[in-house]
Design a protein around this motif. Structure first.
Motif, PDB file in Angstrom:
ATOM      1  N   ARG A  24      29.293 -39.022  44.397  1.00 16.37           N
ATOM      2  CA  ARG A  24      29.026 -37.877  43.878  1.00 16.37           C
ATOM      3  C   ARG A  24      28.501 -38.226  42.362  1.00 16.37           C
ATOM      4  O   ARG A  24      27.678 -37.514  41.681  1.00 16.37           O
ATOM      5  CB  ARG A  24      29.876 -36.865  43.968  1.00 16.37           C
ATOM      6  CG  ARG A  24      29.907 -35.803  45.073  1.00 16.37           C
ATOM      7  CD  ARG A  24      30.858 -34.981  45.195  1.00 16.37           C
ATOM      8  NE  ARG A  24      32.023 -35.409  45.986  1.00 16.37           N
ATOM      9  CZ  ARG A  24      32.355 -35.306  47.275  1.00 16.37           C
ATOM     10  NH1 ARG A  24      31.554 -34.744  47.768  1.00 16.37           N
ATOM     11  NH2 ARG A  24      33.397 -35.783  47.623  1.00 16.37           N
ATOM     12  N   ALA A  25      29.421 -38.748  41.926  1.00 17.97           N
ATOM     13  CA  ALA A  25      29.282 -39.244  40.404  1.00 17.97           C
ATOM     14  C   ALA A  25      28.077 -39.826  40.074  1.00 17.97           C
ATOM     15  O   ALA A  25      27.297 -39.733  38.984  1.00 17.97           O
ATOM     16  CB  ALA A  25      30.675 -39.893  39.654  1.00 17.97           C
ATOM     17  N   PHE A  26      27.764 -40.905  40.845  1.00 22.16           N
ATOM     18  CA  PHE A  26      26.568 -41.708  40.741  1.00 22.16           C
ATOM     19  C   PHE A  26      25.319 -40.884  40.802  1.00 22.16           C
ATOM     20  O   PHE A  26      24.326 -40.913  40.069  1.00 22.16           O
ATOM     21  CB  PHE A  26      26.587 -42.839  41.774  1.00 22.16           C
ATOM     22  CG  PHE A  26      25.478 -43.742  41.579  1.00 22.16           C
ATOM     23  CD1 PHE A  26      24.942 -44.183  40.314  1.00 22.16           C
ATOM     24  CD2 PHE A  26      24.998 -44.307  42.870  1.00 22.16           C
ATOM     25  CE1 PHE A  26      24.090 -45.045  40.570  1.00 22.16           C
ATOM     26  CE2 PHE A  26      23.842 -45.127  42.864  1.00 22.16           C
ATOM     27  CZ  PHE A  26      23.311 -45.536  41.680  1.00 22.16           C
ATOM     28  N   ARG A  27      25.289 -40.025  41.730  1.00 24.76           N
ATOM     29  CA  ARG A  27      24.263 -39.145  41.782  1.00 24.76           C
ATOM     30  C   ARG A  27      24.186 -38.309  40.913  1.00 24.76           C
ATOM     31  O   ARG A  27      22.733 -37.923  40.272  1.00 24.76           O
ATOM     32  CB  ARG A  27      24.560 -38.379  43.199  1.00 24.76           C
ATOM     33  CG  ARG A  27      23.351 -37.209  43.658  1.00 24.76           C
ATOM     34  CD  ARG A  27      23.608 -36.725  44.886  1.00 24.76           C
ATOM     35  NE  ARG A  27      22.138 -35.738  45.297  1.00 24.76           N
ATOM     36  CZ  ARG A  27      22.469 -34.550  44.869  1.00 24.76           C
ATOM     37  NH1 ARG A  27      23.616 -34.015  44.270  1.00 24.76           N
ATOM     38  NH2 ARG A  27      21.422 -33.604  44.894  1.00 24.76           N
ATOM     39  N   ARG A  28      25.096 -37.662  40.218  1.00 25.60           N
ATOM     40  CA  ARG A  28      25.062 -36.886  39.004  1.00 25.60           C
ATOM     41  C   ARG A  28      24.408 -37.677  38.208  1.00 25.60           C
ATOM     42  O   ARG A  28      23.562 -37.207  37.438  1.00 25.60           O
ATOM     43  CB  ARG A  28      26.236 -36.411  38.718  1.00 25.60           C
ATOM     44  CG  ARG A  28      26.550 -34.744  39.032  1.00 25.60           C
ATOM     45  CD  ARG A  28      28.143 -34.242  38.451  1.00 25.60           C
ATOM     46  NE  ARG A  28      29.050 -34.630  39.521  1.00 25.60           N
ATOM     47  CZ  ARG A  28      30.055 -35.303  39.333  1.00 25.60           C
ATOM     48  NH1 ARG A  28      30.095 -36.103  38.194  1.00 25.60           N
ATOM     49  NH2 ARG A  28      30.946 -35.666  40.156  1.00 25.60           N
ATOM     50  N   ARG A  29      24.777 -38.704  37.614  1.00 27.91           N
ATOM     51  CA  ARG A  29      24.395 -39.921  36.517  1.00 27.91           C
ATOM     52  C   ARG A  29      22.715 -40.020  37.023  1.00 27.91           C
ATOM     53  O   ARG A  29      22.031 -39.863  35.862  1.00 27.91           O
ATOM     54  CB  ARG A  29      25.043 -41.056  36.797  1.00 27.91           C
ATOM     55  CG  ARG A  29      24.517 -42.153  35.685  1.00 27.91           C
ATOM     56  CD  ARG A  29      25.326 -42.006  34.717  1.00 27.91           C
ATOM     57  NE  ARG A  29      25.052 -43.151  33.512  1.00 27.91           N
ATOM     58  CZ  ARG A  29      24.420 -43.037  32.284  1.00 27.91           C
ATOM     59  NH1 ARG A  29      24.572 -41.779  31.716  1.00 27.91           N
ATOM     60  NH2 ARG A  29      24.322 -43.960  31.597  1.00 27.91           N
ATOM     61  N   LEU A  30      22.382 -40.100  38.049  1.00 31.34           N
ATOM     62  CA  LEU A  30      20.853 -40.352  38.361  1.00 31.34           C
ATOM     63  C   LEU A  30      20.157 -39.083  38.253  1.00 31.34           C
ATOM     64  O   LEU A  30      19.141 -38.967  37.653  1.00 31.34           O
ATOM     65  CB  LEU A  30      20.661 -40.918  39.767  1.00 31.34           C
ATOM     66  CG  LEU A  30      21.296 -42.263  40.116  1.00 31.34           C
ATOM     67  CD1 LEU A  30      20.800 -42.571  41.554  1.00 31.34           C
ATOM     68  CD2 LEU A  30      20.522 -43.438  39.114  1.00 31.34           C
ATOM     69  N   LEU A  31      20.518 -38.037  38.501  1.00 30.49           N
ATOM     70  CA  LEU A  31      19.873 -36.859  38.629  1.00 30.49           C
ATOM     71  C   LEU A  31      19.711 -36.243  37.134  1.00 30.49           C
ATOM     72  O   LEU A  31      18.714 -35.625  36.631  1.00 30.49           O
ATOM     73  CB  LEU A  31      20.658 -35.504  39.275  1.00 30.49           C
ATOM     74  CG  LEU A  31      20.339 -35.797  40.945  1.00 30.49           C
ATOM     75  CD1 LEU A  31      20.857 -34.831  41.872  1.00 30.49           C
ATOM     76  CD2 LEU A  31      18.923 -35.934  41.164  1.00 30.49           C
ATOM     77  N   ALA A  32      20.716 -36.850  36.384  1.00 25.61           N
ATOM     78  CA  ALA A  32      20.782 -36.264  35.031  1.00 25.61           C
ATOM     79  C   ALA A  32      19.450 -36.951  34.123  1.00 25.61           C
ATOM     80  O   ALA A  32      19.007 -36.635  33.085  1.00 25.61           O
ATOM     81  CB  ALA A  32      21.877 -36.702  34.148  1.00 25.61           C
ATOM     82  N   HIS A  33      18.873 -38.034  34.773  1.00 24.33           N
ATOM     83  CA  HIS A  33      17.752 -38.668  34.289  1.00 24.33           C
ATOM     84  C   HIS A  33      16.830 -39.081  35.294  1.00 24.33           C
ATOM     85  O   HIS A  33      16.714 -40.147  35.601  1.00 24.33           O
ATOM     86  CB  HIS A  33      18.376 -40.133  33.514  1.00 24.33           C
ATOM     87  CG  HIS A  33      19.503 -39.997  32.684  1.00 24.33           C
ATOM     88  ND1 HIS A  33      19.345 -39.438  31.391  1.00 24.33           N
ATOM     89  CD2 HIS A  33      20.778 -40.014  32.914  1.00 24.33           C
ATOM     90  CE1 HIS A  33      20.465 -39.314  30.835  1.00 24.33           C
ATOM     91  NE2 HIS A  33      21.478 -39.846  31.500  1.00 24.33           N
ATOM     92  N   PRO A  34      16.152 -37.766  35.862  1.00 23.21           N
ATOM     93  CA  PRO A  34      15.226 -38.136  36.924  1.00 23.21           C
ATOM     94  C   PRO A  34      14.137 -39.052  36.645  1.00 23.21           C
ATOM     95  O   PRO A  34      13.715 -39.713  37.617  1.00 23.21           O
ATOM     96  CB  PRO A  34      14.693 -36.686  37.153  1.00 23.21           C
ATOM     97  CG  PRO A  34      15.159 -36.011  36.006  1.00 23.21           C
ATOM     98  CD  PRO A  34      16.399 -36.529  35.093  1.00 23.21           C
ATOM     99  N   ARG A  35      13.638 -39.156  35.524  1.00 24.65           N
ATOM    100  CA  ARG A  35      12.495 -40.109  35.403  1.00 24.65           C
ATOM    101  C   ARG A  35      12.819 -41.496  35.338  1.00 24.65           C
ATOM    102  O   ARG A  35      11.967 -42.447  35.411  1.00 24.65           O
ATOM    103  CB  ARG A  35      11.751 -39.608  33.899  1.00 24.65           C
ATOM    104  CG  ARG A  35      10.986 -38.423  33.977  1.00 24.65           C
ATOM    105  CD  ARG A  35      10.458 -38.148  32.637  1.00 24.65           C
ATOM    106  NE  ARG A  35      10.453 -36.746  32.288  1.00 24.65           N
ATOM    107  CZ  ARG A  35       9.733 -35.863  32.488  1.00 24.65           C
ATOM    108  NH1 ARG A  35       8.633 -36.543  33.037  1.00 24.65           N
ATOM    109  NH2 ARG A  35       9.527 -34.724  32.143  1.00 24.65           N
ATOM    110  N   ALA A  36      14.417 -41.874  35.128  1.00 22.41           N
ATOM    111  CA  ALA A  36      14.579 -43.019  35.039  1.00 22.41           C
ATOM    112  C   ALA A  36      15.275 -43.645  36.511  1.00 22.41           C
ATOM    113  O   ALA A  36      15.078 -44.687  36.971  1.00 22.41           O
ATOM    114  CB  ALA A  36      15.781 -43.395  34.250  1.00 22.41           C
ATOM    115  N   ALA A  37      15.278 -42.577  37.505  1.00 17.27           N
ATOM    116  CA  ALA A  37      15.971 -43.054  38.856  1.00 17.27           C
ATOM    117  C   ALA A  37      15.023 -43.878  39.463  1.00 17.27           C
ATOM    118  O   ALA A  37      15.383 -44.849  40.047  1.00 17.27           O
ATOM    119  CB  ALA A  37      16.099 -41.845  39.580  1.00 17.27           C
ATOM    120  N   PRO A  38      13.615 -43.687  39.515  1.00 18.55           N
ATOM    121  CA  PRO A  38      12.742 -44.643  40.216  1.00 18.55           C
ATOM    122  C   PRO A  38      12.962 -46.183  39.794  1.00 18.55           C
ATOM    123  O   PRO A  38      12.918 -47.093  40.546  1.00 18.55           O
ATOM    124  CB  PRO A  38      11.396 -44.630  39.910  1.00 18.55           C
ATOM    125  CG  PRO A  38      11.426 -43.310  39.316  1.00 18.55           C
ATOM    126  CD  PRO A  38      12.643 -42.805  38.733  1.00 18.55           C
TER     127      PRO A  38
END
Lengths: 209, 209
Positions: free
Chosen positions: A87-101
């Motif tokens: 859940r924390a990992f997902r939160r971290r990624l979603l906080a920076h959606p443009r970096a996720a790819p």
DNA sequence: GGGGCTCCTCTACGGTGTAGAACATTTACC
DNA sequence: GGTAAATGTTCTACACCGTAGAGGAGCCCC
């Protein structure tokens, strides 16, 4: 020309690169732009990192490094622990959606990621995880989380997505796609968070330890 | 100059683009290279597709379109059906490892993908799936499958990966990463297929319908 | 003071996506 | 059958990209 400027370091470079990606997207990350943001000639970066790919890898590591394990508490189950981690990992990624790819496309192994994995393993052990393949569980959950976030973000900030996506959706009618239409009408619009939670529960709950 | 050449179509263009990506990787896909392969000026492509992003989206659609539903059989469970579908999807992606990243990075919705989803829904219904959120299940499995394949392929054909990855792994010692070392020594080297199967079984088996 | 080292800058090269005009070829219509 | 329009293709050009390679500035140590 002796403007006082903090010395260039790998860390400062990656922070700046991350900021650019976060604000403007991966394809706006340019060595020239990076240099400008750092107040430095673009080529200066090459004395700290071998090439642009290394910059991207640095961003991936930066993201992994920011994931925090949940505060330990007594009597917690391993199911709870591992769920909280991703859940924390997902939160971290979603906080920076443009970096996720970037996270999805570059190999993930880095010191920060290995440290996190070690931390997770320790916590799982502490919580009494009995299974022998904790790493496989972690890998599966990482794959699930990244895949789900990628789908979410690329759909959300789909640049010109509206074009082809809308066109494709326009072909959906009760005649051509009866089941799909029924599904959508039946309230498919489950919030992304709940969708993720649903799969997470299944993956963890169904894990045979 | 009237060389006989099959007429340029969206389909032929995307096939050629897919071939290039498949053989040489995404970043070797160039409008110039595409034109050359089609025996045509690079700019000719722009009369059939608006830009390079559309070419990439075409590749994604091409991949989705190639996924085949398993042959129906009587008395099959929905668990079996959905498992087979995503096994097939994974096989399709792994058959073209260089193209896989594209699937992860571009929005997925396309006629081919919608047709596949419709097909899956029909088969699930036929197999007696009772739950109301079949779409969520499909989304979760798609996320899992894509995420897992991305990890697999980016690790496998990691271009210069050997550099930073090897460096990171070199820092792993029993002192710094005791749990990780034990895990690896304990036979973490589960084959990718088995890993995928493990998570797939958990995700499907743990799904609360 | 001078040689070496580290960090940075400058210039340049081949390659990229694609806008815009020119051209060729087919089609439509009176 | 002649002309106009539409369609598909090519040519040229532009701004931008990653980065190789040569040089320059400041420092430290002998």
């Amino acid at each position: 020309m002796t403007e006082d400027r903090p010395p260039l370091t790998r860390e400062r470079i990656i922070e700046a690169a991350f900021a650019i990606v976060d604000e403007a997207g991966v394809d706006r990350l340019t060595m020239r732009m990076l240099g400008e943001r750092l107040g430095v000639d673009p080529m200066a970066v090459y004395h700290h990192l071998p090439n642009k790919a290394a910059v991207l890898d640095g961003i991936v590591e930066h993201l992994w490094g920011g994931v925090e394990l949940p505060a330990p508490s007594d009597g917690e189950s391993w199911q709870f622990v591992i769920g909280e981690v991703f859940r924390a990992f997902r939160r971290r990624l979603l906080a920076h959606p443009r970096a996720a790819p970037v996270v999805g496309t570059r190999p993930a192994v880095s010191p920060a990621m290995l440290a996190l994995v070690e931390g997770i393993l320790a916590r799982l052990h502490r919580a009494g995880f009995a299974g022998r393949d904790a790493m496989v569980l972690i890998d599966c959950l990482a794959g699930y989380t990244i895949g789900k976030v990628l789908a979410e973000t690329s759909a959300a900030l789909g640049d010109e997505a509206t074009g082809p996506v809308a066109a494709a959706l326009a072909t959906v009618t009760p005649q051509t796609h009866p089941f799909l239409v029924r599904e959508i009408a039946g309230g498919y619009a489950l919030a992304p968070d709940d969708q993720f939670e649903r799969g997470l529960a299944a993956l963890i709950g169904g894990w045979s330890d």
